[in-house]
Motif scaffolding. Structure first.
Motif, PDB file in Angstrom:
ATOM      1  N   PRO A 275       0.898  -1.243   0.094  1.00 26.00           N
ATOM      2  CA  PRO A 275      -0.076   0.045  -0.050  1.00 26.00           C
ATOM      3  C   PRO A 275       0.692   1.201   0.139  1.00 26.00           C
ATOM      4  CG  PRO A 275      -0.187  -1.112   2.022  1.00 26.00           C
ATOM      5  CD  PRO A 275       0.737  -1.890   1.110  1.00 26.00           C
ATOM      6  N   ILE A 276       1.980   1.186   0.639  1.00 21.92           N
ATOM      7  CA  ILE A 276       2.850   2.409   0.596  1.00 21.92           C
ATOM      8  C   ILE A 276       3.363   2.735  -0.809  1.00 21.92           C
ATOM      9  CG2 ILE A 276       5.166   3.210   1.391  1.00 21.92           C
ATOM     10  CD1 ILE A 276       4.474   1.599   3.918  1.00 21.92           C
TER      11      ILE A 276
ATOM     12  N   GLY B 134       2.068   1.883  -3.616  1.00 17.74           N
ATOM     13  CA  GLY B 134       0.661   2.422  -4.347  1.00 17.74           C
ATOM     14  C   GLY B 134       0.454   3.635  -4.092  1.00 17.74           C
ATOM     15  N   TRP B 135       0.629   4.250  -2.815  1.00 21.40           N
ATOM     16  CA  TRP B 135       0.509   5.439  -2.556  1.00 21.40           C
ATOM     17  C   TRP B 135       1.410   6.714  -2.894  1.00 21.40           C
ATOM     18  CZ3 TRP B 135       3.039   8.877   0.890  1.00 21.40           C
ATOM     19  CH2 TRP B 135       2.759  10.153   1.285  1.00 21.40           C
ATOM     20  N   LEU B 136       2.670   6.095  -2.935  1.00 21.08           N
ATOM     21  CA  LEU B 136       4.089   6.851  -3.321  1.00 21.08           C
ATOM     22  C   LEU B 136       3.901   7.003  -4.789  1.00 21.08           C
ATOM     23  CD1 LEU B 136       6.671   5.334  -1.371  1.00 21.08           C
ATOM     24  CD2 LEU B 136       5.873   7.678  -1.059  1.00 21.08           C
TER      25      LEU B 136
ATOM     26  N   THR C  41       1.221   7.491  -6.511  1.00 20.21           N
ATOM     27  CA  THR C  41      -0.032   8.440  -6.847  1.00 20.21           C
ATOM     28  C   THR C  41       0.594   9.705  -6.604  1.00 20.21           C
ATOM     29  OG1 THR C  41      -1.066   8.101  -4.817  1.00 20.21           O
ATOM     30  CG2 THR C  41      -1.916   6.760  -6.550  1.00 20.21           C
ATOM     31  N   LYS C  42       1.419   9.954  -5.742  1.00 22.01           N
ATOM     32  CA  LYS C  42       2.034  11.572  -5.049  1.00 22.01           C
ATOM     33  C   LYS C  42       3.095  11.562  -6.023  1.00 22.01           C
ATOM     34  CE  LYS C  42      -0.717  11.385  -1.924  1.00 22.01           C
ATOM     35  NZ  LYS C  42      -1.919  12.434  -1.921  1.00 22.01           N
TER      36      LYS C  42
ATOM     37  N   LYS D 114      -2.929   7.254 -10.887  1.00 22.95           N
ATOM     38  CA  LYS D 114      -3.838   6.406 -10.197  1.00 22.95           C
ATOM     39  C   LYS D 114      -3.788   4.930 -10.824  1.00 22.95           C
ATOM     40  CE  LYS D 114      -6.987   9.945  -9.239  1.00 22.95           C
ATOM     41  NZ  LYS D 114      -8.490  10.894  -9.545  1.00 22.95           N
TER      42      LYS D 114
ATOM     43  N   GLY E 123      -0.456   3.609  -9.690  1.00 29.22           N
ATOM     44  CA  GLY E 123      -0.563   3.393  -8.102  1.00 29.22           C
ATOM     45  C   GLY E 123      -1.022   2.142  -7.976  1.00 29.22           C
TER      46      GLY E 123
ATOM     47  N   PHE F  10       0.749  -1.257  -6.373  1.00 30.86           N
ATOM     48  CA  PHE F  10       0.126  -2.135  -5.281  1.00 30.86           C
ATOM     49  C   PHE F  10      -0.126  -3.552  -5.393  1.00 30.86           C
ATOM     50  CE2 PHE F  10      -3.617  -3.999  -3.031  1.00 30.86           C
ATOM     51  CZ  PHE F  10      -3.249  -3.977  -1.845  1.00 30.86           C
TER      52      PHE F  10
END
Length: 90
Positions: free
Chosen positions: A36-37, A39-41, A43-44, A52, A55, A59
């Motif tokens: 999850p980290i 995927g989040w990174l 998207t940032k 998206k 991301g 993930f």
């Protein structure tokens, strides 16, 4: 964030994803935390629809056993700055 910094960070993040291969048994646990980290990174680092989608791919790639070797962040950088050649990427 400039493209060179994104490339360096992407290589580092891809290397972190591969660390699970160095710790047999414990690697799967690290994948549960890192997926999850990751995927989040992604998207940032890359905004919009492409970020998206990347991301979600990051993930899934980290969550699925055996796929950690795929350099998702580096591939996304290559897509953004070489294939797509967007003048103002996010």
């Amino acid at each position: 964030m400039n493209k060179n910094k994104k490339l360096i960070l992407g290589i580092i993040f891809d290397a972190i994803g591969c660390l699970s291969y160095f710790f047999p048994g414990a690697g799967e646990l690290s994948d549960i935390v890192w997926a999850p980290i990751s995927g989040w990174l992604m998207t940032k680092m890359y905004k919009g629809k492409a970020g998206k989608i990347a991301g979600v791919i990051a993930f899934v790639e980290e969550a699925m056993p055996g796929l950690d070797i795929i350099p998702t962040f580096t591939i996304m950088w290559f897509y953004t700055y070489v294939i797509k050649k967007d003048k103002k990427p996010s």
